[in-house]
Design an enzyme around this catalytic site. Structure first.
Site, mmCIF file in Angstrom:
data_model
loop_
_atom_site.group_PDB
_atom_site.id
_atom_site.type_symbol
_atom_site.label_atom_id
_atom_site.label_comp_id
_atom_site.label_asym_id
_atom_site.label_seq_id
_atom_site.Cartn_x
_atom_site.Cartn_y
_atom_site.Cartn_z
ATOM 1 C CG ASP A 56 -2.187 0.707 1.068
ATOM 2 O OD1 ASP A 56 -2.318 1.451 0.090
ATOM 3 O OD2 ASP A 56 -3.080 0.530 1.916
ATOM 4 C CB CYS A 74 -5.381 2.277 -2.363
ATOM 5 S SG CYS A 74 -6.477 3.255 -1.317
ATOM 6 C CG ASP A 85 -2.094 0.736 -3.354
ATOM 7 O OD1 ASP A 85 -1.043 1.403 -3.259
ATOM 8 O OD2 ASP A 85 -2.913 0.657 -2.414
ATOM 9 C CG ASN A 86 -1.639 4.529 -4.506
ATOM 10 O OD1 ASN A 86 -2.734 4.106 -4.141
ATOM 11 N ND2 ASN A 86 -0.710 4.913 -3.643
#
Length: 773
Positions: free
Chosen positions: A47, A85, A348-349
């Site tokens: 994350d 996310c 996720d980012n």
């Protein structure tokens, strides 16, 4: 379905691949058990991890297990994901573009548009559902964040929960983040886990790994051959950034040189590793957010020590992710299954700048973003530097370190610049021939992962779900790219987040960093143009030089956006304030019994946040009666009422700043009623009272209201669950379970919504009823 290019005839699956993979007649049969030899699949999603935070991508952080994974697999240098996310997770699991998967934004609101539903479409089978239909066991641990928050409570309809979306087993946190030392809420399968007290030294990443290994072992105890999918969605390194002290200590002193020096060191290593091309430039000045990032050389010694500690904690958290990778791979080796296990590890980012220029030790205070907030709103309550990363502090590192995480790219999470969407991706499959592994610079998007994994497993995607024809993938298998470093990658992809837009077409990228005015149209506003082949870090805007190309790409973005349910854009900042009237039931008064798991976070917030409210506490006071009567929140913000030595105690944690008051005398024996009241004052302040027999016995006269994501831990009755509201009280008394009497329960009665509440309530229920008639 054809076999992967490197699988045909390859001996390494426990038998020749040609025995069960054939171009003419695939081995898979609907409803039939998956034959022995199909690969296990492990997807590990971290994350808010920046592009450069892992060793294979230039980091100084020790990640030996991920380094080994990369050395024996594929390292993708041109992988992109969604800017936030939930959209990335939805796209990964469905093979759809984020808005088509229902997630143009994170899973909090459903403003009423298909691209922002906050739940996966009924006609979009997940990777887990397709694999399970083919005979796979399917496991998930960690962060879900694919259910709209108003359906996370225990009485909610659960069609969007993990088990209903294809997973046999689930353990983790359904929310977007949580404390790693004291998770606010854990769910096993479809039920909340009742945790009366977390043991000393508890750490969520360790338990997630334990649970993952246990799921695999339980499968193998009964079935030695059945392949499995494990989706391990880390809660690290999302805020609040926390780590174990032993791991933090390994990085002590590593970041004293400051963020500019570390960024330049990472960039130099990236060039040596071939992760960035030789013509890449490290952006500087305004385009590199210099206006948001203090100069390290001009900081005081105290600030340098504070900011360095933030990064030490972040580095430790990344190393703990690596440790979890090592434990999992070692266990697969022990089982003899590492050779035939596909592992995918990505983020996720991009790294996030939500900590602001100075970072914060009051993470939840950052989410107070509403009109009327005073300029002196405290966003960083001072705490001891040594406490950062531990259970007492909910922190987020400063933007300067986020820029380091995203080296060499500009901007951050939620941006459509490369810093928001360019992420690390490592894949490994030891059974594949060694000669095929190495660096890949083809453009790959997150929606390509599910088609790829299904292709490698030889499993066709489900053609229908819930009686609906399955949505066609937007992604495509990159099995050919794995087998051939010269194979073509993706040529086109659009992006959108909070009105920020971008489109990559071949070697070019157009970016519109702000939403357009309504009269300008969807392709309007200010667009920038970058030639990624020559300028991969978006350092030189070519829009003025090439206006026709810029206009054409803007129009191409608009066309893609219409095809992908991107509209409407949040052009005035109100879309995600919209809430359906169906949520109003969550703000109805409720009676809570003692000693059970806390009331769910969002349900608790609807009763108490941005409004006055009261809690009626009925208790039979016996000899030696003491303990927590009611608690709501944690070290990030909250309040509680207790009997401490029989004397009523009131504690209020204002994002880390503690306020307390005690009554002058103990309660008398017998049946008693107390009233905890929070009364809104002007300027988003409040007064907190504890009354007995209509008379105030404790009062906190004026404190900041808790809002945004605070209080985060839900309402618990008869003890203080998880992360404590009052750390000093926890040190003295532990969870302080009420005893020496009978706690009848607590009734929570909310008042009217504050005038500051920006929520817009829509009568969608009545509208739907009218349409049905």
């Amino acid at each position: 379905m054809t076999a992967p290019p490197f699988a045909r005839g390859y001996e390494g699956f426990g038998g020749r691949a040609s025995e069960f993979v054939s171009d003419a007649e695939p081995w898979w049969r609907p409803g039939a058990p998956t034959p022995p030899g199909a690969p296990n699949i492990v997807v590990m999603l971290v994350d808010d991890l920046g592009f450069s935070d892992l060793g294979p991508f230039g980091s100084e952080i020790d990640t030996p297990h991920i380094d080994a994974l990369a050395a024996g697999g594929w390292v993708f240098t041109n992988y992109r994901t969604a800017p936030m996310c939930s959209p990335a997770r939805a796209s990964l699991l469905t093979g759809l573009n984020p808005h088509r998967a229902g997630f143009g934004f994170v899973a909090h609101t459903d403003p009423g548009y298909p691209g922002f539903a906050g739940e996966l479409p009924a006609g979009a089978p997940t990777l887990a559902e397709s694999l399970r239909a083919a005979g796979y066991a399917t496991f998930m641990v960690g962060k879900w964040h694919l259910t709209v928050e108003s359906r996370l409570h225990d009485g909610a309809e659960k069609s969007s929960w993990p088990l209903q979306r294809g997973f046999d087993r689930y353990f983790g946190s359904m929310d977007g983040f949580t404390s790693l030392h004291h998770p606010h809420r854990l769910v096993r399968d479809n039920s909340v886990v009742d945790v009366p007290e977390f043991p000393d030294g508890y750490f969520l990443t360790d338990q997630l790994t334990d649970e993952a290994l246990s799921m695999i072992d339980q499968l193998r105890a009964s079935d030695r051959e059945r392949p499995f999918l494990l989706y391990y969605a880390h809660t690290s390194v999302h805020g609040p950034i926390q780590a174990k002290e032993a791991d933090i200590s390994r990085f002590r002193g590593r970041y004293e040189a400051g963020w500019n020096a570390v960024r330049e060191e990472r960039f130099a290593r990236q060039r040596e590793l071939g992760i960035v091309p030789e013509n890449a430039e490290l952006p500087t000045g305004a385009i590199a957010d210099d206006d948001r990032i203090p100069s390290w050389d001009r900081l005081s010694d105290e600030d340098r020590a504070l900011f360095a500690r933030h990064m030490e904690v972040y580095a430790a958290a990344v190393s703990e992710v690596d440790e979890s990778v090592g434990r999992l791979l070692a266990h697969l080796e022990l089982l003899g299954e590492r050779e035939n296990t596909i592992v995918v590890l990505t983020s996720d980012n991009g790294g996030t700048a939500e900590g602001g220029p100075r970072g914060t030790r009051s993470y939840f205070a950052q989410f107070a973003q509403i009109a009327g907030l005073s300029e002196d709103w405290v966003r960083d309550v001072p705490r001891e530097i040594a406490a950062i990363g531990g259970p007492q502090v909910f922190s987020q590192y400063p933007a300067g370190w986020a820029r380091v995480s995203n080296t060499p790219f500009r901007s951050f999470k939620s941006s459509t610049y490369e810093g928001g969407v360019h992420a690390p991706l490592v894949m490994s499959w030891p059974a594949a021939p060694q000669r095929l592994r190495g660096l890949r610079d083809q453009f790959v998007f997150v929606s390509d992962l599910t088609p790829t994994l299904l292709d490698l497993a030889g499993v066709p995607a489900l053609t229908e779900r819930c009686g609906l024809a399955a949505e066609e993938f937007d992604g495509a298998s990159i099995a050919g790219v794995l087998g051939d470093p010269d194979a073509p990658g993706r040529d086109l992809q659009h992006f959108e987040c909070l009105g920020s837009r971008a489109l990559v077409e071949g070697e070019w990228k157009a970016v519109a960093p702000e939403p357009p005015d309504r009269e300008e149209g969807a392709a309007g506003g200010r667009w920038e143009l970058y030639h990624l082949a020559e300028d991969p870090t978006e350092a030189s805007d070519r829009a003025a030089e090439l206006p026709e190309r810029t206009r054409r790409l803007a129009e191409r973005w608009r066309s893609e956006a219409w095809r992908n349910t991107v509209f409407p854009l949040d052009d005035d900042g109100t879309m995600h304030r919209t809430r359906p009237e169906t949520e109003l039931a969550l703000a109805e008064p409720v009676s809570l019994p003692p000693y059970g798991p806390p009331l769910e976070r969002y349900r608790s917030a609807q009763l108490t946040v941005l409004k006055s409210f009261e809690m009626e506490i009925d208790v039979l006071v016996g000899e030696g009666a003491e303990g927590v009567l009611v608690a709501h929140g944690d070290q990030g913000g909250g309040y509680l009422a207790a009997l401490d030595g029989g004397v009523p105690l009131l504690s209020y944690n204002a994002y880390g700043a503690m306020h307390r008051d005690r009554a002058a005398a103990a309660l008398p024996s017998g049946e008693q009623r107390l009233r905890l009241a929070v009364e809104e004052l002007d300027g988003l302040r409040c007064r907190v009272l504890l009354e007995h027999d209509g008379r105030a016995v404790a009062e906190i006269a004026e404190v900041p209201m808790l809002m945004g994501m605070a209080p985060f831990t839900g309402i618990s009755v008869g003890y203080d669950y998880g992360s404590p509201v009052d750390w000093d009280l926890r040190e003295r008394r532990g969870p302080f379970r009420f005893g020496g009497g009978v706690l009848r329960g607590v009734r929570v009665v909310p008042g009217a919504r504050s005038a500051y509440d920006p929520s817009i309530i829509r009568a969608v229920g009545r509208a739907a009823a009218v349409l049905a008639d």
